[in-house]
Design a protein around this motif. Structure first.
Motif, short mmCIF file in Angstrom:
data_model
loop_
_atom_site.label_atom_id
_atom_site.label_comp_id
_atom_site.label_asym_id
_atom_site.label_seq_id
_atom_site.Cartn_x
_atom_site.Cartn_y
_atom_site.Cartn_z
N GLU A 29 0.78 -1.19 -0.12
CA GLU A 29 0.04 -0.06 0.06
C GLU A 29 0.93 1.35 0.05
OE1 GLU A 29 -2.42 -0.33 3.50
OE2 GLU A 29 -4.12 -1.72 2.39
N LYS A 30 2.19 1.21 0.71
CA LYS A 30 3.05 2.35 0.73
C LYS A 30 3.84 2.40 -0.50
CE LYS A 30 2.98 2.39 5.80
NZ LYS A 30 4.16 1.95 6.94
N LYS A 31 3.66 1.52 -1.49
CA LYS A 31 4.40 1.56 -2.48
C LYS A 31 5.97 1.14 -2.25
CE LYS A 31 1.26 3.93 -5.49
NZ LYS A 31 0.56 2.79 -5.95
N GLN A 32 6.15 0.69 -1.28
CA GLN A 32 7.61 0.25 -0.92
C GLN A 32 7.91 -1.22 -1.85
OE1 GLN A 32 7.00 -0.05 3.32
NE2 GLN A 32 8.21 1.72 3.54
N LEU A 33 7.02 -2.00 -1.98
CA LEU A 33 7.02 -3.45 -2.54
C LEU A 33 5.76 -3.43 -3.59
CD1 LEU A 33 7.94 -5.52 0.38
CD2 LEU A 33 9.46 -4.78 -1.31
N PHE A 34 6.05 -4.27 -4.58
CA PHE A 34 4.79 -4.84 -5.35
C PHE A 34 4.81 -6.34 -5.42
CE2 PHE A 34 8.45 -4.38 -8.24
CZ PHE A 34 8.20 -5.35 -9.29
N GLU A 35 3.64 -6.87 -5.50
CA GLU A 35 3.51 -8.27 -5.66
C GLU A 35 3.96 -8.84 -7.24
OE1 GLU A 35 0.59 -12.04 -5.68
OE2 GLU A 35 -0.33 -10.12 -5.13
N VAL A 36 4.95 -9.39 -7.25
CA VAL A 36 5.29 -10.31 -8.12
C VAL A 36 4.69 -11.33 -8.56
CG1 VAL A 36 7.48 -11.38 -9.46
CG2 VAL A 36 7.95 -9.74 -7.82
N ARG A 37 3.92 -11.26 -9.78
CA ARG A 37 2.84 -12.28 -10.36
C ARG A 37 3.36 -13.39 -11.17
NH1 ARG A 37 -1.13 -9.04 -13.78
NH2 ARG A 37 0.95 -7.87 -14.49
N THR A 38 3.10 -14.48 -10.92
CA THR A 38 3.54 -15.97 -11.58
C THR A 38 2.39 -16.63 -12.23
OG1 THR A 38 3.16 -17.10 -9.34
CG2 THR A 38 5.48 -16.10 -10.02
N ILE A 39 2.71 -17.24 -13.12
CA ILE A 39 1.67 -18.00 -14.03
C ILE A 39 0.84 -19.03 -13.00
CG2 ILE A 39 2.97 -17.92 -16.06
CD1 ILE A 39 3.70 -21.00 -15.62
N LYS A 40 1.12 -19.28 -11.93
CA LYS A 40 0.39 -19.97 -10.83
C LYS A 40 0.65 -19.58 -9.58
CE LYS A 40 0.47 -24.73 -12.56
NZ LYS A 40 1.09 -26.34 -12.39
N SER A 41 -0.27 -19.53 -8.99
CA SER A 41 0.01 -18.99 -7.59
C SER A 41 0.27 -20.08 -6.59
CB SER A 41 -1.67 -18.56 -6.78
OG SER A 41 -1.97 -17.53 -7.49
N LEU A 42 1.34 -19.68 -5.59
CA LEU A 42 1.62 -20.70 -4.66
C LEU A 42 0.53 -21.23 -4.05
CD1 LEU A 42 4.63 -18.92 -3.04
CD2 LEU A 42 4.84 -21.05 -4.48
N PRO A 43 0.45 -22.49 -3.58
CA PRO A 43 -0.68 -23.32 -2.91
C PRO A 43 -0.69 -22.57 -1.62
CG PRO A 43 1.22 -24.80 -2.96
CD PRO A 43 1.51 -23.65 -3.87
N PRO A 44 -2.10 -22.70 -1.05
CA PRO A 44 -2.20 -21.85 0.26
C PRO A 44 -1.78 -22.80 1.34
CG PRO A 44 -4.22 -22.55 -0.91
CD PRO A 44 -3.22 -22.82 -1.77
N ARG A 45 -1.43 -22.28 2.42
CA ARG A 45 -0.89 -23.02 3.44
C ARG A 45 -2.08 -23.00 4.55
NH1 ARG A 45 2.88 -20.90 6.62
NH2 ARG A 45 3.20 -18.70 5.48
N ARG A 46 -1.91 -24.18 5.38
CA ARG A 46 -2.98 -24.29 6.16
C ARG A 46 -2.31 -24.36 7.97
NH1 ARG A 46 -5.16 -28.98 7.12
NH2 ARG A 46 -3.77 -30.07 6.07
#
Length: 291
Positions: free
Chosen positions: A252-269
């Protein structure tokens, strides 16, 4: 001697109130039952415990001696009952919880605050460790419960599902050209990567997933803290894999951005782990109820 404790209880009330009838009333039994109990106790101890004087009863020397000890025992039992009542009423007690820094900060702290407000006299101890270390502490009974990354395959551990979390890749604007791209994992592996250390369950899950995808990942830097991964990413040392919740503020502060990939990492439980067949304290049960 093997004397029924109820006889001592009747003796205590008679000696305290100096009255057979009042003792009977307090104990909700008949006066004849009180008299018989005292008689049986005197026979068992081979001593006279009371004598009558001016229509009142008084303790003999032996009776005084016995009352001194019985009163201490009775008071100690009452104190124990009171403590148990406090424990069951969550007015006292202790909980020892094992959790990682990340779980504490992003998933546990609100529950800790809420529980502490409701039960301020319950002592809470939190021990920060990785998931494998938490399992070890639990099996040594050094903690009551742990919040860990699943899966865990251990017949001695009970697991309750707690939360599902998502990991993402983030980078500083030093890597700005990647903001408009969607990378393959092969592409991603060519950049400096910042991951958690290998001894964490999160990293082990990630390595296994990349292996299934047929991609070999060699991190540039390995750290034990998600927060450090974020800080290292902010200064441009590479692309960090972090918990999505942890990166919201920096994005939100634009210190970082999300690097998108062709697949999302699987969610962790995340799971709440306890030791099988070991009873939990009332305080621990109540906290798990909150979770």
């Amino acid at each position: 001697m093997n004397i029924n404790f109820e006889l001592y209880k009747v003796f205590y009330f008679v000696a305290k109130y100096k009255s057979f009838s009042l003792a009977a009333k307090k104990l909700y039994i008949t006066q004849s039952a009180v008299s018989q109990s005292i008689k049986n106790l005197e026979i068992a101890l081979d001593s006279t415990l009371f004598y009558r004087k001016n229509k009142k009863i008084s303790l003999t020397y032996e009776g005084e001696l016995l009352f001194e000890h019985v009163e201490k025992a009775y008071n100690a039992l009452n104190a124990a009952e009171y403590k148990f009542a406090e424990i069951h009423g969550l007015k006292t007690g202790e909980i020892k919880i094992g959790a990682s820094d990340t779980v504490c900060k992003y998933h546990l702290i609100d529950y800790l605050e809420s529980f502490n407000e409701k039960h301020p006299n319950i002592k809470i101890q939190v021990i920060n460790r990785t998931s494998p270390q938490i399992i070890d502490l639990l099996k040594r009974q050094s903690i009551d419960m742990g919040i860990i990354t699943l899966p865990v395959d251990d017949k001695d551990i009970d697991i309750l599902n707690f939360a599902e979390v998502q990991d993402i890749f983030v980078a500083s604007y030093k890597f700005a050209p990647l903001k408009e791209q969607v990378l393959t994992f092969e592409d991603l592996s060519k950049y400096p990567l910042l991951f958690l250390e290998k001894n964490s369950q999160t990293r082990q899950n990630m390595d296994l997933w990349f292996k299934k995808e047929g991609v070999h990942i060699t991190p540039e830097i390995e750290l034990e803290s998600i927060d450090l991964l974020l800080e290292f990413a902010k200064i441009g040392l590479g692309i960090s894999c972090v918990l999505s919740d942890s990166a919201i503020s920096a994005i939100e502060k634009k210190q970082l951005f999300e690097v998108r990939t062709i697949k999302s990492l699987p969610p962790r439980r995340l799971g709440i782990c306890t030791l099988k067949d070991v009873p939990l304290s009332k305080a621990a049960q109540a906290f798990i109820g909150e979770l």
